[in-house]
Design a protein around this motif. Structure first.
Motif, short mmCIF file in Angstrom:
data_model
loop_
_atom_site.label_atom_id
_atom_site.label_comp_id
_atom_site.label_asym_id
_atom_site.label_seq_id
_atom_site.Cartn_x
_atom_site.Cartn_y
_atom_site.Cartn_z
N PHE A 84 -45.13 28.60 21.71
CA PHE A 84 -44.48 29.88 21.40
C PHE A 84 -43.23 29.68 20.54
N ILE A 85 -42.48 28.62 20.80
CA ILE A 85 -41.26 28.37 20.00
C ILE A 85 -41.63 27.96 18.58
N TYR A 86 -42.68 27.17 18.43
CA TYR A 86 -43.13 26.79 17.09
C TYR A 86 -43.73 27.98 16.34
N LEU A 87 -44.37 28.89 17.07
CA LEU A 87 -45.13 29.97 16.45
C LEU A 87 -44.25 31.08 15.88
N ALA A 88 -43.11 31.34 16.50
CA ALA A 88 -42.30 32.51 16.14
C ALA A 88 -41.72 32.48 14.70
N PRO A 89 -41.10 31.39 14.24
CA PRO A 89 -40.50 31.42 12.90
C PRO A 89 -41.44 31.81 11.76
N PRO A 90 -42.70 31.31 11.72
CA PRO A 90 -43.59 31.78 10.65
C PRO A 90 -43.87 33.28 10.71
N VAL A 91 -43.86 33.85 11.94
CA VAL A 91 -44.07 35.30 12.07
C VAL A 91 -42.85 36.05 11.57
N TYR A 92 -41.66 35.56 11.90
CA TYR A 92 -40.44 36.16 11.34
C TYR A 92 -40.52 36.16 9.81
N SER A 93 -40.99 35.07 9.25
CA SER A 93 -41.08 34.96 7.79
C SER A 93 -42.01 36.01 7.19
N ALA A 94 -43.05 36.39 7.95
CA ALA A 94 -43.99 37.40 7.45
C ALA A 94 -43.29 38.72 7.19
N ALA A 95 -42.24 39.02 7.96
CA ALA A 95 -41.46 40.25 7.73
C ALA A 95 -40.79 40.19 6.36
N ALA A 96 -40.30 39.01 6.00
CA ALA A 96 -39.67 38.84 4.69
C ALA A 96 -40.70 39.00 3.56
N ILE A 120 -50.86 40.64 1.87
CA ILE A 120 -52.16 40.03 2.15
C ILE A 120 -52.14 38.55 1.78
N PHE A 121 -51.63 38.26 0.60
CA PHE A 121 -51.59 36.87 0.12
C PHE A 121 -50.75 35.99 1.03
N PHE A 122 -49.50 36.43 1.29
CA PHE A 122 -48.59 35.61 2.07
C PHE A 122 -48.95 35.57 3.55
N VAL A 123 -49.49 36.66 4.07
CA VAL A 123 -49.86 36.66 5.49
C VAL A 123 -51.04 35.73 5.73
N TYR A 124 -51.98 35.67 4.79
CA TYR A 124 -53.07 34.72 4.94
C TYR A 124 -52.54 33.29 4.92
N VAL A 125 -51.61 33.04 4.02
CA VAL A 125 -51.00 31.71 3.98
C VAL A 125 -50.20 31.47 5.27
N GLY A 126 -49.47 32.52 5.71
CA GLY A 126 -48.71 32.40 6.95
C GLY A 126 -49.60 32.16 8.15
N ALA A 127 -50.77 32.79 8.16
CA ALA A 127 -51.71 32.57 9.26
C ALA A 127 -52.18 31.12 9.29
N ALA A 128 -52.37 30.56 8.09
CA ALA A 128 -52.75 29.14 8.01
C ALA A 128 -51.63 28.26 8.55
N VAL A 129 -50.38 28.59 8.18
CA VAL A 129 -49.23 27.84 8.68
C VAL A 129 -49.17 27.91 10.20
N GLU A 130 -49.34 29.13 10.75
CA GLU A 130 -49.27 29.30 12.20
C GLU A 130 -50.37 28.50 12.90
N SER A 131 -51.59 28.59 12.38
CA SER A 131 -52.72 27.90 13.01
C SER A 131 -52.51 26.39 13.03
N ILE A 132 -52.09 25.85 11.89
CA ILE A 132 -51.85 24.41 11.80
C ILE A 132 -50.71 23.98 12.72
N THR A 133 -49.62 24.78 12.72
CA THR A 133 -48.45 24.44 13.53
C THR A 133 -48.75 24.50 15.01
N VAL A 134 -49.44 25.56 15.43
CA VAL A 134 -49.76 25.72 16.86
C VAL A 134 -50.70 24.60 17.32
#
Length: 355
Positions: A84-96, A120-134
């Motif tokens: 959960f701690i690793y997952l939150a920052p990429p989600v915060y970034s999605a707001a930006a 769409i572009f950045f959230v897909y990339v962000g989803a990849a970041v989240e998946s890899i990080t988690v």
């Protein structure tokens, strides 16, 4: 590290604090409540929903860490708080990322790419970041004495961090381009400047957090199998609070203080006219390409090569679009709290559709 000769070994390389996670979970939770209130107040859910989602994840992570500190040998709690701690920052970034798209809707003449495809572009990339990080965080937390699992988890975390850093640099480059173009044409009023500086700041915090996690990952690789005195970051809890929690806490409270709903209209068809202070209701970004083409080529490189943009430059026909009668965000006289729409807007839009 062990608590006593009879107790199971602790999964932490230090004695985790019981008090600090509780205090900071409360602070993150307070920020989350403020974001929820502001999203209702400014009716800005579509743009800043991710601040609430990230806040919920981050609050949960620190609550779990507080509980885990009392049961340092409990593997499930240790994995959960790490994830959960690793997952939150990429989600915060999605707001930006979403905010960048809305900024380009407001300044369509200076947009670097299709504003409606930014998220769409950045959230897909962000989803990849989240998946890899988690996946990496889970592997690391569950590795125990299995060095291969520990190493593969570290590789995944490092890959996620690199991708996150690249994305943040791209965001800064896009914002800087829009900011520069707007300034050159005297279309950078106070609200635009405030948003640009905010995005520079939040992206910097995310980059610093990535650097911290990258250094931590290198320290992990240099101390595989270590159980004591494994380096300053791994053996001292305060680094986590300073460079993970502290940076993200500033990030979220910054956006509390300068909530985007104060500076941008919630209606993405509302844009700033070429005079730099009048706002109009336009048709929104109109791209003649298919959705698939705009996703594959968000920068419209094919249009550049052909010498003809694939989107309609509706802002060049200013008189075709109604002026916003409720003030201007550029002049600080408009608000999302009560956004008035001109009665003749639908009529004018219908007329221009026939042109």
């Amino acid at each position: 590290m062990t608590n006593s000769a009879t107790e199971a070994p602790s999964l932490y390389l230090y004695h985790p604090s019981h008090v600090l996670p509780a205090i900071f979970a409360a602070l993150v939770g307070i920020s989350l409540v403020i974001h929820i209130f502001q999203n209702f107040r400014y009716r800005f859910w579509r743009v800043t929903f991710f601040l609430c989602w990230g806040g919920a994840l981050f609050t949960t992570g620190w609550i779990l860490r507080c509980i885990s500190s009392y049961y340092p040998a409990n593997l499930n709690l240790y994995i959960a708080q790490s994830v959960f701690i690793y997952l939150a920052p990429p989600v915060y970034s999605a707001a930006a990322y979403n905010l960048v798209g809305r900024l380009m809707n407001y300044l369509p003449m200076h947009a670097v790419l299709n504003p409606n495809r930014v998220l769409i572009f950045f959230v897909y990339v962000g989803a990849a970041v989240e998946s890899i990080t988690v996946a990496g965080a889970a592997k690391n937390a569950a590795a125990g004495t299995n060095l291969n699992e520990y190493k593969s988890g570290g590789v995944l975390i490092a890959a996620g961090l690199v991708l996150q850093a690249v994305v943040e640099c791209l965001v800064v480059a896009i914002v800087a381009t829009v900011h520069r173009r707007a300034s050159r044409t005297r279309m950078a009023p106070r609200n635009v400047k405030t948003l640009c500086y905010t995005l520079y700041g939040t992206s910097t915090f995310v980059l610093l957090r990535c650097i911290f996690r990258a250094v931590e990952a290198f320290e992990m690789f240099g101390n595989l199998g270590c159980t004591e005195n494994c380096g300053p970051i791994l053996s001292n809890e305060w680094y986590l609070y300073a460079f993970e929690l502290g940076l993200m806490l500033i990030f979220t409270f910054w956006l509390n203080l300068l909530h985007p709903g104060r500076f941008l209209p919630k209606d993405k068809t509302r844009y700033l006219d070429l005079d730099g202070h009048t706002e109009r209701f336009g048709p929104g970004w109109l791209d003649r390409r298919s959705q698939w083409e705009t996703f594959v080529d968000p920068l419209d490189i094919s249009g550049v090569l052909k010498g003809q943009a694939s989107h309609e430059k509706y802002w060049l026909r200013s008189q075709a679009w109604p002026i916003c009668k409720d003030g201007s965000f550029a002049e600080g006289t408009a608000s999302n709290r009560k956004l008035a729409v001109p009665a003749n807007q639908d009529v004018l839009l219908a007329e221009t559709d026939e042109v």
